[in-house]
Motif scaffolding. Sequence first.
Motif, PDB file in Angstrom:
ATOM      1  N   TRP A   1      -9.439  -1.439   0.229  1.00 46.96           N
ATOM      2  CA  TRP A   1      -8.368  -0.503  -0.156  1.00 46.96           C
ATOM      3  C   TRP A   1      -7.267  -0.429   0.896  1.00 46.96           C
ATOM      4  CZ3 TRP A   1     -13.248   1.592  -2.089  1.00 46.96           C
ATOM      5  CH2 TRP A   1     -13.257   1.754  -3.487  1.00 46.96           C
ATOM      6  N   GLY A   2      -7.003  -1.514   1.604  1.00 45.28           N
ATOM      7  CA  GLY A   2      -5.971  -1.509   2.629  1.00 45.28           C
ATOM      8  C   GLY A   2      -6.541  -1.131   3.993  1.00 45.28           C
ATOM      9  N   ASP A   3      -5.724  -1.318   5.037  1.00 43.13           N
ATOM     10  CA  ASP A   3      -6.091  -0.962   6.410  1.00 43.13           C
ATOM     11  C   ASP A   3      -7.320  -1.720   6.909  1.00 43.13           C
ATOM     12  OD1 ASP A   3      -3.977   0.867   6.323  1.00 43.13           O
ATOM     13  OD2 ASP A   3      -5.272   2.419   5.469  1.00 43.13           O
TER      14      ASP A   3
ATOM     15  N   LYS B   1      -5.229  -6.221   8.693  1.00 40.57           N
ATOM     16  CA  LYS B   1      -4.391  -7.389   8.365  1.00 40.57           C
ATOM     17  C   LYS B   1      -3.382  -7.682   9.484  1.00 40.57           C
ATOM     18  CE  LYS B   1      -3.109  -5.253   4.626  1.00 40.57           C
ATOM     19  NZ  LYS B   1      -4.064  -4.132   4.643  1.00 40.57           N
TER      20      LYS B   1
ATOM     21  N   ASN C   1       5.229   1.370   2.696  1.00 40.94           N
ATOM     22  CA  ASN C   1       3.955   2.086   2.509  1.00 40.94           C
ATOM     23  C   ASN C   1       2.888   1.459   3.408  1.00 40.94           C
ATOM     24  OD1 ASN C   1       4.069  -0.251   0.948  1.00 40.94           O
ATOM     25  ND2 ASN C   1       2.965   0.599  -0.800  1.00 40.94           N
TER      26      ASN C   1
ATOM     27  N   GLY D   1       1.170  -0.052   6.803  1.00 43.37           N
ATOM     28  CA  GLY D   1       1.193   0.275   8.226  1.00 43.37           C
ATOM     29  C   GLY D   1       0.264  -0.712   8.913  1.00 43.37           C
TER      30      GLY D   1
ATOM     31  N   GLY E   1      -1.777  10.509  -4.552  1.00 42.95           N
ATOM     32  CA  GLY E   1      -1.919  10.478  -3.088  1.00 42.95           C
ATOM     33  C   GLY E   1      -1.099   9.354  -2.497  1.00 42.95           C
ATOM     34  N   THR E   2       0.128   9.159  -3.011  1.00 43.42           N
ATOM     35  CA  THR E   2       0.982   8.059  -2.527  1.00 43.42           C
ATOM     36  C   THR E   2       1.449   8.335  -1.098  1.00 43.42           C
ATOM     37  OG1 THR E   2       3.157   8.953  -3.137  1.00 43.42           O
ATOM     38  CG2 THR E   2       1.914   7.818  -4.886  1.00 43.42           C
ATOM     39  N   THR E   3       2.121   7.358  -0.538  1.00 38.60           N
ATOM     40  CA  THR E   3       2.675   7.522   0.803  1.00 38.60           C
ATOM     41  C   THR E   3       4.022   8.258   0.744  1.00 38.60           C
ATOM     42  OG1 THR E   3       3.779   5.384   0.658  1.00 38.60           O
ATOM     43  CG2 THR E   3       1.583   5.399   1.645  1.00 38.60           C
TER      44      THR E   3
ATOM     45  N   ILE F   1       7.872   3.860  -3.311  1.00 43.54           N
ATOM     46  CA  ILE F   1       7.438   2.514  -3.710  1.00 43.54           C
ATOM     47  C   ILE F   1       7.330   2.397  -5.242  1.00 43.54           C
ATOM     48  CG2 ILE F   1       5.565   0.797  -3.497  1.00 43.54           C
ATOM     49  CD1 ILE F   1       6.995   1.427  -0.783  1.00 43.54           C
ATOM     50  N   GLY F   2       6.580   3.312  -5.862  1.00 44.20           N
ATOM     51  CA  GLY F   2       6.376   3.258  -7.310  1.00 44.20           C
ATOM     52  C   GLY F   2       7.702   3.328  -8.077  1.00 44.20           C
TER      53      GLY F   2
ATOM     54  N   GLN G   1      -1.409  -3.647   1.742  1.00 41.76           N
ATOM     55  CA  GLN G   1      -2.411  -2.938   0.921  1.00 41.76           C
ATOM     56  C   GLN G   1      -3.689  -3.777   0.787  1.00 41.76           C
ATOM     57  OE1 GLN G   1       1.113  -2.869  -0.645  1.00 41.76           O
ATOM     58  NE2 GLN G   1       1.211  -1.324   0.927  1.00 41.76           N
TER      59      GLN G   1
ATOM     60  N   VAL H   1      -3.684   3.374  -7.561  1.00 42.70           N
ATOM     61  CA  VAL H   1      -3.338   2.070  -6.990  1.00 42.70           C
ATOM     62  C   VAL H   1      -1.902   2.133  -6.490  1.00 42.70           C
ATOM     63  CG1 VAL H   1      -4.902   0.757  -8.492  1.00 42.70           C
ATOM     64  CG2 VAL H   1      -2.579   1.281  -9.297  1.00 42.70           C
ATOM     65  N   THR H   2      -1.420   1.052  -5.903  1.00 42.39           N
ATOM     66  CA  THR H   2      -0.007   0.956  -5.569  1.00 42.39           C
ATOM     67  C   THR H   2       0.699   0.287  -6.747  1.00 42.39           C
ATOM     68  OG1 THR H   2       1.566   0.414  -3.820  1.00 42.39           O
ATOM     69  CG2 THR H   2      -0.118  -1.261  -4.313  1.00 42.39           C
TER      70      THR H   2
ATOM     71  N   GLY I   1      -5.963   8.459   0.160  1.00 50.46           N
ATOM     72  CA  GLY I   1      -5.445   8.919  -1.125  1.00 50.46           C
ATOM     73  C   GLY I   1      -6.572   9.156  -2.117  1.00 50.46           C
TER      74      GLY I   1
HETATM   75  P1  IMO Z   1      -1.671  -1.320   4.412  1.00 51.68           P
HETATM   76  O1  IMO Z   1      -0.760  -2.497   4.212  1.00 51.68           O
HETATM   77  C1  IMO Z   1      -3.955   1.925   2.597  1.00 51.68           C
HETATM   78  C2  IMO Z   1      -2.291   3.768  -1.000  1.00 51.68           C
HETATM   79  C3  IMO Z   1      -1.811   5.192  -0.874  1.00 51.68           C
HETATM   80  C4  IMO Z   1      -2.091   5.685  -2.286  1.00 51.68           C
HETATM   81  C5  IMO Z   1      -1.746   4.462  -3.139  1.00 51.68           C
HETATM   82  C6  IMO Z   1      -0.356   4.503  -3.753  1.00 51.68           C
HETATM   83  O2  IMO Z   1      -1.447  -0.585   5.674  1.00 51.68           O
HETATM   84  O3  IMO Z   1      -3.082  -1.713   4.177  1.00 51.68           O
HETATM   85  P2  IMO Z   1       2.076   4.083  -2.757  1.00 51.68           P
HETATM   86  O4  IMO Z   1       2.839   4.818  -1.701  1.00 51.68           O
HETATM   87  O5  IMO Z   1       1.883   2.635  -2.483  1.00 51.68           O
HETATM   88  O6  IMO Z   1       2.624   4.315  -4.140  1.00 51.68           O
HETATM   89  O7  IMO Z   1       0.602   4.785  -2.754  1.00 51.68           O
HETATM   90  O8  IMO Z   1      -1.878   3.349  -2.298  1.00 51.68           O
HETATM   91  N1  IMO Z   1      -1.695   2.820  -0.021  1.00 51.68           N
HETATM   92  C7  IMO Z   1      -2.344   2.337   1.041  1.00 51.68           C
HETATM   93  N2  IMO Z   1      -3.590   2.612   1.512  1.00 51.68           N
HETATM   94  N3  IMO Z   1      -3.181   1.005   3.213  1.00 51.68           N
HETATM   95  C8  IMO Z   1      -1.955   0.704   2.751  1.00 51.68           C
HETATM   96  O9  IMO Z   1      -1.209  -0.290   3.262  1.00 51.68           O
HETATM   97  C9  IMO Z   1      -1.459   1.413   1.629  1.00 51.68           C
HETATM   98  N4  IMO Z   1      -0.317   1.403   0.933  1.00 51.68           N
HETATM   99  C10 IMO Z   1      -0.472   2.247  -0.074  1.00 51.68           C
HETATM  100  O10 IMO Z   1      -2.542   5.894   0.097  1.00 51.68           O
HETATM  101  O11 IMO Z   1      -3.472   5.935  -2.434  1.00 51.68           O
END
Ligand code: IMO
Length: 430
Positions: free
Chosen positions: A11-13, A16, A38, A40, A128-130, A134-135, A224, A238-239, A274
Motif C-alpha cells: 500500500w505504498g511506503d 521505493k 501525494n 513521499g 483518507g486522501t493526502t 490528485i483525484g 504508491q 485507492v489513489t 488512510g
Molecule cells: P508513496 O509513493 C502511501 C494513499 C492515501 C489514501 C489514498 C488516496 O509515498 O508510497 P490520494 O491523495 O492519492 O488521492 O489518496 O492513497 N496514498 C499513499 N499511501 N504512500 C503513498 O505514496 C500514497 N499516495 C497516496 O493515504 O489512502
Amino acid sequence: MANVVVVGAQWGDEGKGKIVDWLSERADVIARFQGGHNAGHTLVVEGVTYKLHALPSGVVRGGKLSVIGNGVVLDPWHLMNEIETIRAQGVTISPETLMIAENTPLILPFHGELDRARESQNSVAKIGTTGRGIGPAYEDKVGRRVIRVADLADDATLELRVDRALVHHNALRNGLGLTPIDRDGLLAQLREIAPKVLEYAAPVWKVLDEKRKAGKRILFEGAQGALLDIDFGTYPFVTSSNVIAGQAATGTGIGPGAIDFVLGIVKAYTTRVGEGPFPTELLDEDGQRLGERGHEFGTTTGRKRRCGWFDATLVRQTCVTSGVTGIALTKLDVLDGFETLKICTGYELDGEVLDYLPTAADRQARCVPVYEEMPGWSESTEGARSWADLPAEAIKYVRRVEELIGAPVALLSTSPKREDTILVRDPFAD
Ligand code: IMO
Ligand code: GDP
Ligand code: MG
C-alpha cells in the motif's frame, strides 16, 4: 540495455525512494510515470535526509536525467517549492537534469480545495486522501478538461482551457457550497508560473526513444503501491492512477517491450495510510512495536501508518498484476527482536480458504487471515551488508517470503541508509 521499472507491491511506503536512489547509480535516466506529490520518498545519503514528492528520486545523484512523465499529475507551485528545497540541500537541478512531459496534466489550486472539501463532507465518502488534489486532477484529465503543460505556452489556448475547466468546476463548487473560482486571478497565477515550468518542458516520449537508441538505461520510478491501483487496488480506497508496472509504458510513452525487469518493492511487514481494508492489521502491542521500530509516519502528511504482519497472499497477487521479475525486500531490520513472526498465507471466507483477495468490498472486509508462524531472531540485522551478516532465522524468513510470493529477492535493505543494501541479483544486468 536493460530498463527497470520499480513499483510498490503493497500500500505504498515500501521504501521505493531508497531503492530507486540506490539503483540510479546504474541508470542514465530516472522517470516518474504516475501519481503526483501525494508520494513521499525518503532517501538517506551520507547522513543527509531528502524527502521527495514530485521529483524523481534520481535527482540526488549528479549527472542523471530526471523525467516527469505524462502519467503524472503535476502541481507546478509545489514543484517550484520542492526544487528550491532540494537545491538548498546542495542538489543541482536544471533543464539539463530535469524534464517534464509537455502532455502532463496540471494540478490547480481548486483541485486541492475540491479534494479537501469532499474529504470533510461526511464519513461515507472519506478515502483518507493526502488532500493534494490528485483525484480531481485525474478526473479532469479523463474528463478532457485538464490544463496540460503545453497549454501554458499560448495565452489564447490557456484562456480557452481555463474556461472549459470552470464550466464544470463552478457548477460542482456551487453544489458543494464553495465560492466560484476567480477566473482572472487563476489566469494571472498561471501566467506567472508558466515560464518557470516551460523551461523544463520536453517531448519526453521522443527523448526517451533517443536515449534508448543511444544505449542508455532507464529506471522507471513508481509511486504508491499496487494495492492503491485504481483498477487492482482495494477500491474505492485507492489513489486515482494506475500504479502497476504496465503504467510505466503509457505514463511516459515507451512501448511495453522496452521493459526488461520489474522490481517490486516489498516491506518485510505491511503498512497502510488512510481508510480501507487491511486483513493483517495489528491493533495490539505488536502493531505498535512495528510502527515505532519502523518509524511509520507518513512522509507527505505525517499521519501514523497502520501496521500489520506480512501478507504473502497480497504480495503474490501484486507480483502477478505487475509482472514482477524480482523484489527488493526492505525494512527487515524492523523485525529484529520479535520472538515469533506471522505470515499470512491465505484468507478464510465463508468456510473456504482463498489464495487471493476477492474484489467485492464486503468480501474483502470479511476475510480472516490464515497465518503460519516462524521463529524470530534476537540478533540485530540493522546495517547488514551481506547474507553472512544475517542470522539463520532471518534468512529462513526471507526464503519463505520468496517461496510464498513466487518471486526471488534481488535486493535486501537493512536500514534507511543508501549503502545498507544487499545486492543478490542486479536488475540492470538482466
Ligand atoms: P508513496 O509513493 C502511501 C494513499 C492515501 C489514501 C489514498 C488516496 O509515498 O508510497 P490520494 O491523495 O492519492 O488521492 O489518496 O492513497 N496514498 C499513499 N499511501 N504512500 C503513498 O505514496 C500514497 N499516495 C497516496 O493515504 O489512502
Ligand atoms: P516510499 O514512499 O516507498 O519511498 O517509502 P517512504 O520513504 O515513504 O517510507 C519508507 C521509510 O523507511 C523511509 O523513512 C525510509 O528512510 C525508511 N527505510 C527504507 N528502507 C529501510 C530499511 O531497510 N530499514 C529501515 N529501518 N528503514 C528503511
Ligand atoms: Mg512514501
